[in-house]
Enzyme design. Structure first.
Site, PDB file in Angstrom:
ATOM      1  CG  ASP A  27      -1.707   1.235   1.417  1.00 27.74           C
ATOM      2  OD1 ASP A  27      -1.930   1.922   0.402  1.00 27.74           O
ATOM      3  OD2 ASP A  27      -2.099   1.544   2.558  1.00 27.74           O
ATOM      4  CG  ASP A  31      -6.106   3.037   0.704  1.00 26.16           C
ATOM      5  OD1 ASP A  31      -5.174   2.190   0.782  1.00 26.16           O
ATOM      6  OD2 ASP A  31      -6.795   3.166  -0.319  1.00 26.16           O
ATOM      7  CG  ASP A  35      -1.604   1.646  -3.550  1.00 26.19           C
ATOM      8  OD1 ASP A  35      -0.400   1.419  -3.770  1.00 26.19           O
ATOM      9  OD2 ASP A  35      -2.009   2.358  -2.608  1.00 26.19           O
ATOM     10  CG  ASP A 104      -7.076 -12.077 -13.399  1.00 26.44           C
ATOM     11  OD1 ASP A 104      -7.920 -12.774 -13.984  1.00 26.44           O
ATOM     12  OD2 ASP A 104      -6.458 -12.447 -12.384  1.00 26.44           O
ATOM     13  CG  ASP A 212     -11.771 -15.377 -13.217  1.00 23.97           C
ATOM     14  OD1 ASP A 212     -10.962 -15.711 -12.346  1.00 23.97           O
ATOM     15  OD2 ASP A 212     -13.008 -15.297 -13.013  1.00 23.97           O
ATOM     16  CD  GLU A 271      -9.398 -19.771 -12.349  1.00 23.28           C
ATOM     17  OE1 GLU A 271      -9.257 -19.950 -11.125  1.00 23.28           O
ATOM     18  OE2 GLU A 271     -10.334 -19.091 -12.825  1.00 23.28           O
ATOM     19  CG  HIS A 344      -6.394 -14.885  -6.219  1.00 25.05           C
ATOM     20  ND1 HIS A 344      -5.895 -15.413  -7.394  1.00 25.05           N
ATOM     21  CD2 HIS A 344      -7.703 -14.701  -6.423  1.00 25.05           C
ATOM     22  CE1 HIS A 344      -6.868 -15.527  -8.276  1.00 25.05           C
ATOM     23  NE2 HIS A 344      -7.982 -15.105  -7.715  1.00 25.05           N
ATOM     24  CG  ASP A 345      -9.026 -18.240  -6.188  1.00 23.95           C
ATOM     25  OD1 ASP A 345      -9.393 -17.174  -5.657  1.00 23.95           O
ATOM     26  OD2 ASP A 345      -9.134 -18.475  -7.411  1.00 23.95           O
TER      27      ASP A 345
HETATM   28  O1  TEU Z   1     -11.692 -18.733  -9.511  1.00 21.47           O
HETATM   29  C1  TEU Z   1     -12.437 -19.795  -9.996  1.00 21.47           C
HETATM   30  C2  TEU Z   1     -12.514 -21.056  -9.205  1.00 21.47           C
HETATM   31  O2  TEU Z   1     -12.965 -22.004  -9.757  1.00 21.47           O
HETATM   32  C3  TEU Z   1     -12.133 -21.240  -7.801  1.00 21.47           C
HETATM   33  O3  TEU Z   1     -10.797 -21.240  -7.539  1.00 21.47           O
HETATM   34  C4  TEU Z   1     -12.955 -20.350  -6.899  1.00 21.47           C
HETATM   35  O4  TEU Z   1     -12.261 -19.203  -6.538  1.00 21.47           O
HETATM   36  C5  TEU Z   1     -13.375 -20.975  -5.620  1.00 21.47           C
HETATM   37  O5  TEU Z   1     -12.286 -21.228  -4.820  1.00 21.47           O
HETATM   38  C6  TEU Z   1     -14.255 -22.163  -5.801  1.00 21.47           C
HETATM   39  O6  TEU Z   1     -14.490 -22.780  -4.582  1.00 21.47           O
HETATM   40  C7  TEU Z   1     -11.659 -17.536 -10.214  1.00 21.47           C
HETATM   41  C8  TEU Z   1     -10.853 -16.516  -9.444  1.00 21.47           C
HETATM   42  O7  TEU Z   1      -9.534 -16.959  -9.340  1.00 21.47           O
HETATM   43  C9  TEU Z   1     -11.514 -16.277  -8.129  1.00 21.47           C
HETATM   44  O8  TEU Z   1     -10.777 -15.425  -7.289  1.00 21.47           O
HETATM   45  C10 TEU Z   1     -12.879 -15.695  -8.396  1.00 21.47           C
HETATM   46  O9  TEU Z   1     -13.584 -15.588  -7.191  1.00 21.47           O
HETATM   47  C11 TEU Z   1     -13.684 -16.546  -9.359  1.00 21.47           C
HETATM   48  O10 TEU Z   1     -12.940 -17.006 -10.475  1.00 21.47           O
HETATM   49  C12 TEU Z   1     -14.826 -15.737  -9.919  1.00 21.47           C
HETATM   50  O11 TEU Z   1     -14.340 -14.729 -10.737  1.00 21.47           O
END
Ligand code: TEU
Length: 571
Positions: A27, A31, A35, A104, A212, A271, A344-345
């Site tokens: 950041d 805030d 960013d 993305d 995505d 993805e 990030h997931d």
């Molecule tokens: O993620 C798609 C996805 O299938 C999963 O990883 C999902 O985030 C979730 O964990 C299912 O249980 C992509 C993005 O990476 C994610 O951050 C978004 O939330 C999602 O698409 C929707 O855009």
């Protein structure tokens, strides 16, 4: 030294990609939200690490219902992250340092605040009505009541995939949150609007896209119901909305319309949850002109239970490795793998598959080597290079992710006593684990912000942080640097054939060979010593100061050697 871009048939063949999730990276304005200014200030970190490509998670204007994966304007930057000018400065600075930028692209759905959707929702006569999936209630229902949804599908973020619009009496489809309506790719106007946007970004100097859930853009148009388990309200509609009948046609069209003819070949990464090896080979076969690589999810499912990520299963590292080996073998002749442990997931790899308590450094580095020395393009998620761990979340108030929060709400509605069980699962698999701020130093808020961070900083930043590791040759960070440098200088890592020697837990061993020479990797993915025959050869890499020679590997030890092809490896 960075790599020689002309050494391989395509520029990204020996590249390493680094993912920045801007909200949690750095950041610059106090805030509490990361960013683009923060990214600019830390480009030196990426340069020093040696990565070639930055994939930037969404920076577009967005209500941030799903942290930017709900886009309200495809051609601008959200003020929370900066402006188009700051993004230009990032692109320029990356290019100056010989790195490339991948954005993305989130086009399976938009935000419900995108002008396209606002227009579409204005009524059945809107010229954009058909840009989204509008359907009447199930026959016999008026709409809005339980069971009236056009299909019984469960959404990714709990509940139904349909939202009722009382004004028109119709439902719209949203596979993710209700603020993420799905675009109707059957409509050619939608497709061409997306292609226009993509070309616009390429004109701005962007080098490619991470797309995505791109395998969800083609759905079966008859929208069949899913089979229902006894007592369940929703079923799994995945087979009907994933990799639908026109998926290859759409991607080939996109490839023709967008990717051809640029000076620097555009990098395209799809993805694709649920993608199979055969499909992935088709999607990434250069002869078919679709995508360069896909993210598959099979190895991310090994600790999911029968009901998906919220039901747990015992971790079996042998299964984890044999899954990856199948992908290596399946995409050996045709196609190309992407290699990742984190994004990030997903929870942090050292917490998920390693031993963060007893062998934090050893397990983080062993897992890194096992991934980076496979054939394919490796991805590093911010903080992975310093061995960041999962967050010890204790209460719902600390959670920010819509997926987790919806899961809490849905589960507690059925069973008010479920909270401890729910929190335990979220601690293990929840997406917020990946989203705590990058730990730059041991100071307040880990050097991420001078303000109040939007999500808690992991208390272990006092010991796990970038400042402490940068100049320490024995650090996780230095090991990642070494892996990246090895890929850049060693063609065997890039193009060598992959052959599995052993994927019987806890040992994983494989060979990368060009027919004359080979690299042999052996790793012990356990916290006890384990036996693995020493193939001999010259030492290339190890994660201990004195790598073991001989048939025993220490806990979480990895050793890589180089030898002429043909010598038998004793078993
Ligand atoms: O993620 C798609 C996805 O299938 C999963 O990883 C999902 O985030 C979730 O964990 C299912 O249980 C992509 C993005 O990476 C994610 O951050 C978004 O939330 C999602 O698409 C929707 O855009």
């Amino acid at each position: 030294m960075r790599r020689d871009r002309d050494r391989y048939d395509v520029w990204w063949r020996d590249a390493v990609v680094y993912q920045v999730y801007p909200r949690s990276f750095a950041d610059s304005d106090g805030d509490g939200i990361g960013d683009l200014g923060g990214l600019l200030e830390h480009i030196d970190h990426l340069d020093h690490l040696g990565v070639d490509v930055v994939w930037l998670s969404p920076i577009y204007p967005s209500p941030q219902d799903d942290n930017g994966y709900d886009v309200a304007d495809y051609r601008d930057v959200d003020p929370v992250f900066g402006s188009l000018a700051t993004l230009d400065a990032v692109t320029e600075e990356l290019h100056r340092r010989d790195m490339r930028l991948v954005l993305d692209l989130v086009v399976n759905h938009t935000s419900d605040e995108h002008p396209w959707f606002i227009d579409s929702a204005s009524g059945p006569d809107s010229p954009r009505r058909d840009w989204y999936w509008w359907r009447p209630p199930r026959p016999g229902f008026t709409g809005g009541e339980p069971g009236a949804e056009p299909t019984n599908w469960a959404g990714f973020f709990s509940g139904s995939t349909w939202e009722f619009d009382p004004a028109s009496g119709e439902y719209y489809l949203h596979l993710f949150s209700r603020k993420q309506p799905d675009l109707n790719w059957e409509n050619p106007e939608v497709r061409h609007a997306v292609y226009d946007t993509m070309r616009w970004w390429l004109d701005q100097g962007v080098d490619g896209f991470r797309m995505d859930v791109i395998n969800l853009i083609s759905k079966r148009t008859d929208l069949p119901d899913a089979p229902l388990a006894p007592g369940a309200r929703h079923g799994d509609g995945f087979p009907f909305y994933a990799s639908g009948p026109r998926i290859h046609e759409f991607l080939q069209e996109m490839n023709r319309e967008v990717f051809r003819g640029w000076d620097v070949p555009v990098l395209s990464i799809g993805e694709m949850p649920g993608v199979t090896i055969d499909d992935a080979a088709d999607f990434t076969d250069p002869a078919r002109g679709e995508l360069d690589m896909v993210f598959q999810f099979e190895h991310m499912g090994v600790d999911h239970g029968p009901d998906g990520k919220w039901s747990g299963a015992e971790l079996d590292r042998g299964h984890l490795m044999s899954t990856l080996v199948r992908w290596q073998e399946g995409l050996a002749e045709r196609g190309w793998n992407s290699l990742y442990w984190n994004n990030h997931d997903q929870p942090r790899v050292v917490s998920r598959f390693g031993d963060p308590e007893r062998f934090w450094r050893e397990s983080a580095t062993a897992l890194a080597a096992v991934l980076h020395l496979q054939r394919g393009t490796p991805f590093i998620y911010q903080g992975e290079e310093i061995g960041m761990t999962d967050m010890p979340f204790t209460s719902v108030d600390e959670l920010r992710d819509i997926e987790s929060l919806n899961f809490v709400a849905e589960t507690l509605a059925d069973d008010a006593d479920a909270l401890p069980r729910v929190m335990e699962r979220i601690r293990r698999i929840g997406r917020d684990n990946a989203r705590t701020p990058v730990q730059w130093d041991a100071g307040p808020a880990a050097g991420f912000t001078t303000g109040q961070p939007w999500i808690a900083v992991n208390p272990n930043h006092v010991s796990i942080n970038a400042a402490a590791q940068r100049d320490d040759p024995a650090s996780v960070y230095s090991f990642y640097r070494e892996l990246i440098a090895l890929r850049h200088r060693e063609p065997l890592v890039v193009t060598g054939d992959f052959r599995a020697l052993d994927s019987n837990a806890p040992i994983v061993a494989f060979v990368r060979s060009d027919g004359t020479e080979e690299l042999v990797l052996r790793a012990n993915l356990s916290s006890e010593p384990a036996a693995s025959a020493d193939p001999g050869g010259e030492l290339v890499l190890g994660n201990h100061a004195e790598p073991s020679r001989g048939d025993m590997l220490r806990p979480w030890e990895v050793v890589v050697t180089r030898r002429p092809v043909g010598e038998l490896i004793p078993r």
